[in-house]
Design a protein around this motif. Sequence first.
Motif, PDB file in Angstrom:
ATOM      1  N   GLU A 194      62.410 -17.453 101.181  1.00 21.37           N
ATOM      2  CA  GLU A 194      63.645 -17.938 101.811  1.00 21.37           C
ATOM      3  C   GLU A 194      63.683 -17.587 103.286  1.00 21.37           C
ATOM      4  N   GLU A 195      63.225 -16.369 103.588  1.00 22.21           N
ATOM      5  CA  GLU A 195      63.175 -15.976 105.001  1.00 22.21           C
ATOM      6  C   GLU A 195      62.204 -16.868 105.766  1.00 22.21           C
ATOM      7  N   ASP A 196      61.061 -17.158 105.152  1.00 15.28           N
ATOM      8  CA  ASP A 196      60.083 -18.067 105.756  1.00 15.28           C
ATOM      9  C   ASP A 196      60.739 -19.377 106.157  1.00 15.28           C
ATOM     10  N   GLU A 197      61.413 -19.974 105.196  1.00 16.00           N
ATOM     11  CA  GLU A 197      62.011 -21.290 105.433  1.00 16.00           C
ATOM     12  C   GLU A 197      63.100 -21.202 106.491  1.00 16.00           C
ATOM     13  N   LEU A 198      63.857 -20.119 106.440  1.00 16.93           N
ATOM     14  CA  LEU A 198      64.920 -19.964 107.432  1.00 16.93           C
ATOM     15  C   LEU A 198      64.325 -19.823 108.829  1.00 16.93           C
TER      16      LEU A 198
END
Length: 300
Positions: free
Chosen positions: A73-77
Amino acid sequence: MGRSPCCEKAHTNKGAWTKEEDQRLIDYIRAHGEGCWRSLPKSAGLLRCGKSCRLRWINYLRPDLKRGNFTEEEDELIIKLHSLLGNKWSLIAGRLPGRTDNEIKNYWNTHIKRKLIGRGVDPQTHRPLKEIAANAVASHLDFRNSSPPSLPVAGISLVNQINNNNTTTTHNCATLKPKTESVEDANCTSSGTTTEEEPPQLPQRQKQQRQEARDQSVLNLELSVGLGPFQAESSRLSPGNTAESKLQQVPFQLFNGTVQSAMVAQAVCLCCHLGFQSNELCRNCQNSNGFFRYCRPLDS
DNA sequence: AATGCTGACAACCGCCAGATT
DNA sequence: CAATCTGGCGGTTGTCAGCAT
């Protein structure tokens, strides 16, 4: 012009910090708090430059840091924030609690760049690599000196231009900031390299670009982007709701009358665009006037 | 075991903006 | 108003661990 060094280099340590130095710094900041980095080393008994102390504290010693691997999720954010903000690592870090700008910058350069290239997306512009190659060929398109859409969000500016040129689109926007192209400016200038030719009077142009970048930062800070409040929502992230998937072919009329199409982002509210909301218009993108900062196609 | 290569990341450097003098 | 100081930012470099040869 130049300026004096921030410390006497002859009497400062460099390189990796020792445990003892770390402990001194931690103890000092616990006792006195952050601030006045210039005098801190002397007061704390450290043979270090104030800047070095600040960096060590912010990037490594701060107690609220989240160590460990980045989540998906952090990656995508990060990817989505980068598509909006460019290399504004501190702004991106501000939206990722416990992560530092340096950490995100390193992670971007070592992991995410490769990930995006693997997906066939240019990490700097967030455009499909194929499209970039195609654009090099199709650079004859007349946009009347306006910036071509280079980012998903910047695509909205194209939609705006299309509307302004009285050509038909399937979009109906409530309110759109007409200055969205400066997202691209911020993106280009922040990297320190530009792919376009530099106009004459460079200092003036740079000043203008910086002002635009600052304005954009203010604009971006208004956006309700962040992991925190939307953490629960982010679990709804689905592959079909990624920024890339929001690209669509939009027809537009050239000034010679021929109709072409271009890949641009669908106009969506920011939260939907980032995958934090489902299809409904959301309150997060509604400003104090009751208008939505971004909109979505009525036919979606 | 020695060497070279690569990736990850901590740290440094130069520059800038805003505050202060 | 100019000069200087300070904190902060983004780009780059240095170092080291892990891996392949």
